[in-house]
Design a protein around this motif. Structure first.
Motif, short mmCIF file in Angstrom:
data_model
loop_
_atom_site.label_atom_id
_atom_site.label_comp_id
_atom_site.label_asym_id
_atom_site.label_seq_id
_atom_site.Cartn_x
_atom_site.Cartn_y
_atom_site.Cartn_z
N ILE A 126 -8.34 66.57 -11.92
CA ILE A 126 -9.37 66.00 -11.04
C ILE A 126 -10.67 66.79 -11.16
O ILE A 126 -11.77 66.22 -11.13
CB ILE A 126 -8.86 65.95 -9.59
N ALA A 127 -10.57 68.10 -11.35
CA ALA A 127 -11.77 68.93 -11.52
C ALA A 127 -12.51 68.55 -12.80
O ALA A 127 -13.76 68.47 -12.82
CB ALA A 127 -11.38 70.41 -11.55
N GLU A 128 -11.78 68.32 -13.89
CA GLU A 128 -12.42 67.90 -15.15
C GLU A 128 -13.02 66.51 -15.00
O GLU A 128 -14.10 66.22 -15.53
CB GLU A 128 -11.40 67.93 -16.29
N ASN A 129 -12.32 65.65 -14.29
CA ASN A 129 -12.82 64.30 -14.06
C ASN A 129 -14.11 64.32 -13.24
O ASN A 129 -15.01 63.48 -13.46
CB ASN A 129 -11.74 63.47 -13.34
N GLN A 130 -14.23 65.27 -12.33
CA GLN A 130 -15.45 65.38 -11.54
C GLN A 130 -16.67 65.66 -12.42
O GLN A 130 -17.77 65.17 -12.14
CB GLN A 130 -15.30 66.50 -10.49
N LYS A 131 -16.48 66.42 -13.48
CA LYS A 131 -17.58 66.67 -14.43
C LYS A 131 -18.08 65.35 -15.02
O LYS A 131 -19.29 65.12 -15.15
CB LYS A 131 -17.13 67.60 -15.54
N ASP A 132 -17.13 64.48 -15.38
CA ASP A 132 -17.49 63.17 -15.94
C ASP A 132 -18.18 62.30 -14.90
O ASP A 132 -19.16 61.61 -15.20
CB ASP A 132 -16.24 62.46 -16.48
N LEU A 133 -17.64 62.32 -13.68
CA LEU A 133 -18.21 61.49 -12.62
C LEU A 133 -19.64 61.92 -12.29
O LEU A 133 -20.53 61.07 -12.10
CB LEU A 133 -17.34 61.56 -11.37
N VAL A 142 -4.22 57.57 -9.00
CA VAL A 142 -4.26 57.27 -10.44
C VAL A 142 -3.26 58.14 -11.19
O VAL A 142 -2.53 57.65 -12.07
CB VAL A 142 -5.69 57.48 -11.00
N ILE A 143 -3.18 59.41 -10.83
CA ILE A 143 -2.22 60.31 -11.48
C ILE A 143 -0.79 59.87 -11.16
O ILE A 143 0.08 59.86 -12.04
CB ILE A 143 -2.47 61.77 -11.05
N ALA A 144 -0.56 59.49 -9.92
CA ALA A 144 0.77 59.01 -9.53
C ALA A 144 1.16 57.76 -10.33
O ALA A 144 2.31 57.62 -10.77
CB ALA A 144 0.81 58.69 -8.04
N ASP A 145 0.19 56.89 -10.57
CA ASP A 145 0.45 55.68 -11.36
C ASP A 145 0.76 56.05 -12.82
O ASP A 145 1.63 55.44 -13.45
CB ASP A 145 -0.75 54.74 -11.31
N SER A 203 -12.26 64.30 -19.02
CA SER A 203 -10.99 63.78 -18.50
C SER A 203 -10.00 63.55 -19.63
O SER A 203 -8.82 63.94 -19.55
CB SER A 203 -11.24 62.46 -17.75
N ASN A 204 -10.45 62.91 -20.70
CA ASN A 204 -9.56 62.58 -21.81
C ASN A 204 -9.04 63.83 -22.51
O ASN A 204 -7.86 63.90 -22.88
CB ASN A 204 -10.28 61.67 -22.81
N LEU A 205 -9.90 64.80 -22.70
CA LEU A 205 -9.47 66.04 -23.34
C LEU A 205 -8.46 66.80 -22.48
O LEU A 205 -7.49 67.37 -22.98
CB LEU A 205 -10.67 66.93 -23.65
N ALA A 206 -8.68 66.77 -21.17
CA ALA A 206 -7.73 67.44 -20.26
C ALA A 206 -6.36 66.78 -20.31
O ALA A 206 -5.33 67.46 -20.38
CB ALA A 206 -8.28 67.42 -18.83
N LEU A 207 -6.34 65.46 -20.28
CA LEU A 207 -5.07 64.73 -20.30
C LEU A 207 -4.34 64.92 -21.62
O LEU A 207 -3.13 65.16 -21.64
CB LEU A 207 -5.34 63.24 -20.04
N ALA A 208 -5.08 64.81 -22.72
CA ALA A 208 -4.45 64.99 -24.03
C ALA A 208 -3.96 66.43 -24.19
O ALA A 208 -2.90 66.67 -24.79
CB ALA A 208 -5.44 64.64 -25.14
N SER A 239 -0.55 69.73 -12.84
CA SER A 239 -1.96 70.01 -13.22
C SER A 239 -2.95 69.09 -12.50
O SER A 239 -4.09 68.95 -12.94
CB SER A 239 -2.11 69.84 -14.73
N GLN A 240 -2.50 68.49 -11.43
CA GLN A 240 -3.31 67.48 -10.74
C GLN A 240 -4.71 67.99 -10.38
O GLN A 240 -5.72 67.34 -10.65
CB GLN A 240 -2.57 67.02 -9.49
#
Length: 421
Positions: free
Chosen positions: A51-58, A80-83, A159-164, A46-47
């Motif tokens: 990243i697309a959801e994170n772009q909204k936050d950024l 960051v995802i790899a980490d 970002s947090n909602l996407a990850l959860a 889902s990488q």
């Protein structure tokens, strides 16, 4: 959403978390590890969506004028995802502490008494900026058999909602209650106030962020809070310290990552070696861009050292700034640490076994070190795997909190019909 509706929604989230905790506590290790590894795979798959959801936050953060440093912490990149994926694999590989039995003793009554390690229950994480904390915290809590309610900063809500959501999908496929991992979907600040009143459902609150956030959470919470206000870490350079070792440890402690809680903030030098040692240390630090603020004695020894203001002593700079004080002996150094330290990390550089052992016994901090950089106070460096935070209070953990620190122990008793007389 109206305040009454919002409060009802928050209470329901906490209630669902409590309901999920019973089954989570009894999940087999194999099931927990499967969920973790499937989450790692799902994150990789889902990488692009993450990243697309994170772009909204950024984009929203840029519109609000957040600093470059804040944007950097907020950003989710492929690295960051790899980490995150690597961290999950490391947690899955760790030994499961849940169910471990220790200290079995036969009592005169005939019963056998021991202790079994069990999850804490429901943990509430309140944190800022870094969305990777969502995955790191959820993975640690899950492996330790806990349920987690996550409240990240409003700047990272997408970002947090996407990850959860990714982790909840994995939980559902594994037949585990999705309420085991929940992110508050609301950005209203009153959410936190309501959450901190849910002592019926939540067992522990762990705030991660600046001192202001942690103090605010502590003041409002009806639930026990893991406190870590700040990291004011010191090094005491003893009279017989080796110069090369002292330079290496001090430079690393201050300059390796000056903006973190285990970075060095104060340097105490024994007066017997200060005349020879301080000029060498000051030059090495100046070459790394460090500003030195010191006591009158240190200013007299090195013109690199500038006079410190009263408010500089005991300050967490989180920058390339270091205070310097010349002390008459180890007792004065330990008195200074007791007054100005933050119970985080303290280290001594010495060739004296006796003084090193006294320093270890008498200095109060979550980690006390001999001839080593303060930068080592970290769950990964201590062999705990990942950590959920560093506790500078003593109940129930002190120092980096890994898997074992996310559990507690209950007494268990085996008998053969014994009764108390």
């Amino acid at each position: 959403m109206e305040s009454v509706q919002l409060e009802t929604a928050i209470v329901e989230i906490a209630r669902k978390a409590r309901a999920a905790s019973r089954n989570m506590a009894s999940l087999p290790t194999s099931t927990k590890n499967t969920i973790l590894l499937d989450t790692a795979s799902a994150l990789q798959a889902s990488q692009d969506a993450i990243i697309a959801e994170n772009q909204k936050d950024l984009e929203a953060a840029k519109d609000k004028g957040l600093s470059g440093a804040m944007l950097d912490r907020l950003a989710i990149t492929e690295k960051v995802i790899a980490d995150m994926v690597q961290g999950i694999h490391e947690i899955a590989a760790l030994e499961d502490p849940v169910g471990e039995i220790q200290e079995m003793r036969k009592r005169p009554s005939g019963i056998s008494v021991g202790r079994m390690r069990v999850p804490l229950g429901v943990i509430c994480m309140i944190y800022e900026s870094r969305p990777n904390v969502t995955i790191d915290s959820a993975a640690l809590c899950l492996k330790a058999g806990n349920v987690v309610v996550l409240r990240g900063g409003s700047e990272a809500i997408h970002s947090n909602l996407a990850l959860a959501g990714i982790m909840q999908d994995v939980l559902q496929k594994a037949g585990v209650d999705q309420a085991a991992v929940q992110v508050l979907p609301y950005t209203d600040r009153t959410c936190v106030d309501v959450l901190l009143q849910q002592e019926e459902y939540i067992d522990l609150v762990i705030p991660r962020g600046g001192e202001g956030l942690i103090r605010a959470v502590t003041q409002k919470s009806m639930i026990p809070v893991l406190k870590h206000y700040k990291g004011v870490c010191h090094v005491f350079i003893d009279r017989d310290a080796e110069e090369d070792m002292a330079v290496s440890i001090v430079v690393n402690g201050k300059t390796h990552r000056p903006g973190v809680c285990n970075a060095l903030e104060g340097m105490l030098i024994h007066e017997a070696c200060a005349t020879e040692m301080l000029p060498v240390l000051a030059t090495a630090l100046k070459d790394k861009g460090v500003q030195l603020l010191g006591c009158p004695k240190s200013c007299a020894i090195s013109d690199i050292v500038e006079p410190a203001a009263e408010e500089d002593w005991g300050k967490e700079f989180l920058d390339l700034i270091l205070v310097v004080k010349i002390v008459s002996d180890m007792d004065e150094a330990m008195d200074y640490i007791a007054e100005h330290g933050s119970l985080h990390t303290e280290t001594i550089i010495t060739n004296s076994y006796q003084r090193s052992q006294r320093f270890l016994r008498e200095v109060d901090a979550s980690a006390v070190m001999v001839n080593a950089s303060t930068r080592f106070n970290d769950g990964g460096q201590f062999g705990l795997g990942a950590e959920i935070g560093i506790s500078t209070t003593k109940l129930h953990a002190y120092g980096p909190m890994g898997l074992k620190e996310l559990t507690t122990q209950k007494f268990i008793v085996f008998g053969q019909g014994e009764i108390r007389s």
